[in-house]
Design a protein around this motif. Sequence first.
Motif, PDB file in Angstrom:
ATOM      1  N   TRP A  13     -15.514  14.310  -3.669  1.00 52.82           N
ATOM      2  CA  TRP A  13     -14.515  14.969  -4.510  1.00 52.82           C
ATOM      3  C   TRP A  13     -13.175  14.906  -3.785  1.00 52.82           C
ATOM      4  N   VAL A  14     -12.212  14.230  -4.406  1.00 54.41           N
ATOM      5  CA  VAL A  14     -10.921  13.982  -3.767  1.00 54.41           C
ATOM      6  C   VAL A  14      -9.835  14.751  -4.518  1.00 54.41           C
ATOM      7  N   PHE A  15      -9.079  15.545  -3.771  1.00 55.56           N
ATOM      8  CA  PHE A  15      -8.063  16.394  -4.385  1.00 55.56           C
ATOM      9  C   PHE A  15      -6.678  16.084  -3.834  1.00 55.56           C
ATOM     10  N   ASP A  16      -5.713  15.962  -4.730  1.00 60.21           N
ATOM     11  CA  ASP A  16      -4.309  16.051  -4.355  1.00 60.21           C
ATOM     12  C   ASP A  16      -4.066  17.496  -3.908  1.00 60.21           C
ATOM     13  N   LEU A  17      -2.930  17.751  -3.286  1.00 57.80           N
ATOM     14  CA  LEU A  17      -2.645  19.097  -2.778  1.00 57.80           C
ATOM     15  C   LEU A  17      -1.661  19.846  -3.683  1.00 57.80           C
ATOM     16  N   ASP A  18      -0.393  19.457  -3.608  1.00 61.85           N
ATOM     17  CA  ASP A  18       0.662  20.232  -4.274  1.00 61.85           C
ATOM     18  C   ASP A  18       0.565  20.144  -5.797  1.00 61.85           C
ATOM     19  N   ASN A  19       0.660  21.309  -6.439  1.00 65.15           N
ATOM     20  CA  ASN A  19       0.568  21.451  -7.898  1.00 65.15           C
ATOM     21  C   ASN A  19      -0.802  21.077  -8.451  1.00 65.15           C
ATOM     22  N   GLY A 161     -14.674   6.088   4.389  1.00 63.60           N
ATOM     23  CA  GLY A 161     -15.949   5.548   3.922  1.00 63.60           C
ATOM     24  C   GLY A 161     -16.343   6.064   2.552  1.00 63.60           C
ATOM     25  N   VAL A 162     -15.376   6.088   1.651  1.00 64.01           N
ATOM     26  CA  VAL A 162     -15.603   6.629   0.309  1.00 64.01           C
ATOM     27  C   VAL A 162     -15.970   5.499  -0.659  1.00 64.01           C
ATOM     28  N   GLU A 163     -17.012   5.715  -1.432  1.00 63.13           N
ATOM     29  CA  GLU A 163     -17.419   4.780  -2.486  1.00 63.13           C
ATOM     30  C   GLU A 163     -16.777   5.255  -3.794  1.00 63.13           C
ATOM     31  N   PRO A 164     -15.777   4.508  -4.310  1.00 64.24           N
ATOM     32  CA  PRO A 164     -15.043   5.000  -5.483  1.00 64.24           C
ATOM     33  C   PRO A 164     -15.914   5.235  -6.709  1.00 64.24           C
ATOM     34  N   LEU A 165     -16.964   4.453  -6.882  1.00 64.88           N
ATOM     35  CA  LEU A 165     -17.804   4.611  -8.073  1.00 64.88           C
ATOM     36  C   LEU A 165     -18.584   5.923  -8.066  1.00 64.88           C
ATOM     37  N   ARG A 166     -18.621   6.594  -6.913  1.00 63.29           N
ATOM     38  CA  ARG A 166     -19.311   7.891  -6.834  1.00 63.29           C
ATOM     39  C   ARG A 166     -18.331   9.015  -6.496  1.00 63.29           C
ATOM     40  N   SER A 167     -17.049   8.787  -6.843  1.00 61.24           N
ATOM     41  CA  SER A 167     -16.004   9.742  -6.465  1.00 61.24           C
ATOM     42  C   SER A 167     -15.221  10.220  -7.685  1.00 61.24           C
ATOM     43  N   ASN A 176      -0.577   8.759 -10.566  1.00 60.49           N
ATOM     44  CA  ASN A 176      -1.373   8.656  -9.341  1.00 60.49           C
ATOM     45  C   ASN A 176      -2.867   8.491  -9.627  1.00 60.49           C
ATOM     46  N   LEU A 177      -3.233   8.473 -10.904  1.00 61.70           N
ATOM     47  CA  LEU A 177      -4.637   8.264 -11.295  1.00 61.70           C
ATOM     48  C   LEU A 177      -4.902   6.847 -11.798  1.00 61.70           C
ATOM     49  N   VAL A 178      -3.863   6.050 -11.959  1.00 61.16           N
ATOM     50  CA  VAL A 178      -4.043   4.690 -12.479  1.00 61.16           C
ATOM     51  C   VAL A 178      -4.950   3.878 -11.564  1.00 61.16           C
ATOM     52  N   VAL A 179      -4.607   3.806 -10.283  1.00 62.80           N
ATOM     53  CA  VAL A 179      -5.389   3.008  -9.337  1.00 62.80           C
ATOM     54  C   VAL A 179      -6.788   3.595  -9.124  1.00 62.80           C
ATOM     55  N   PRO A 180      -6.920   4.919  -8.910  1.00 66.42           N
ATOM     56  CA  PRO A 180      -8.279   5.469  -8.774  1.00 66.42           C
ATOM     57  C   PRO A 180      -9.185   5.102  -9.939  1.00 66.42           C
ATOM     58  N   HIS A 181      -8.650   5.142 -11.157  1.00 61.92           N
ATOM     59  CA  HIS A 181      -9.453   4.812 -12.330  1.00 61.92           C
ATOM     60  C   HIS A 181      -9.832   3.329 -12.317  1.00 61.92           C
ATOM     61  N   GLN A 182      -8.890   2.476 -11.946  1.00 58.67           N
ATOM     62  CA  GLN A 182      -9.179   1.037 -11.844  1.00 58.67           C
ATOM     63  C   GLN A 182     -10.292   0.777 -10.821  1.00 58.67           C
ATOM     64  N   LEU A 183     -10.319   1.595  -9.765  1.00 60.36           N
ATOM     65  CA  LEU A 183     -11.314   1.432  -8.711  1.00 60.36           C
ATOM     66  C   LEU A 183     -12.685   1.966  -9.117  1.00 60.36           C
ATOM     67  N   GLY A 184     -12.726   2.713 -10.236  1.00 63.62           N
ATOM     68  CA  GLY A 184     -13.998   3.232 -10.728  1.00 63.62           C
ATOM     69  C   GLY A 184     -14.201   4.720 -10.559  1.00 63.62           C
ATOM     70  N   MET A 185     -13.189   5.418 -10.080  1.00 66.76           N
ATOM     71  CA  MET A 185     -13.310   6.864  -9.893  1.00 66.76           C
ATOM     72  C   MET A 185     -13.227   7.585 -11.234  1.00 66.76           C
TER      73      MET A 185
END
Length: 229
Positions: A13-19, A161-167, A176-185
């Motif tokens: 589970w990956v979280f941004d911080l501010d806001n 060592g994060v596997e994006p398909l399980r994140s 800031n979600l465009v690339v994570p989504h492309q990676l499978g998150m």
Amino acid sequence: MNPPRAFSHIDTWVFDLDNTLYPHHVNLWQQVDARIGEFISAYLKISAEEARIIQKDYYRRYGTSMRGMMTEHGVHADDYLAYVHQIDHSPLEPNPAMGAAIAKLPGRKLILTNGSTDHAGAVLARLGIGEHFEAVFDIIAAELEPKPAPQTYDRFLRVHGVEPLRSAMFEDLARNLVVPHQLGMTTVLVVPDGAKEVVREDWELEGRDAAYVDHVTDDLTGFLERLSG
């Protein structure tokens, strides 16, 4: 159109911080925003009004105003970060409910922020949730390349060592979600509570209907409680 991605397979589970980990309406970021303007004004010896225009232009074009100042004017990141994060964190209230919800999520929890570890540490301490996170990946760890740069996510995934398909990725800025989504998150956009006044620019509030946004919430604690429940 594909259905939104789910959470049953998520173990990181990956979280941004501010806001994101605190509500927009606390307007803590406004303090940082004001300090950025002061820094630019003093550094470039220009008026506050001129500095504001440059600040927002660089923010949009470079991901952070700092990156723009480094690229265009040779600013040193250490000087910049030390100045802009000198703020009063006292508006933040402890959030034990969020801490409990994060603790119940299965697997690892990490923070990916364009801020500094010092700032992240101060925020997490005020919220009382720091113990739940394995690590903070900050702008220094990103080698001063802010989100949404693709190499920043690549570096983060590699270092931890994060596997994006399980994140899953939680963010307050849709871009800031465009690339994570492309990676499978699985992606979650955290938007302001409509009942509270927030100071944001229009473009910062866009994207909730975008194909790369799987879920939208204006109540992160409640959202996480439903996931872990």
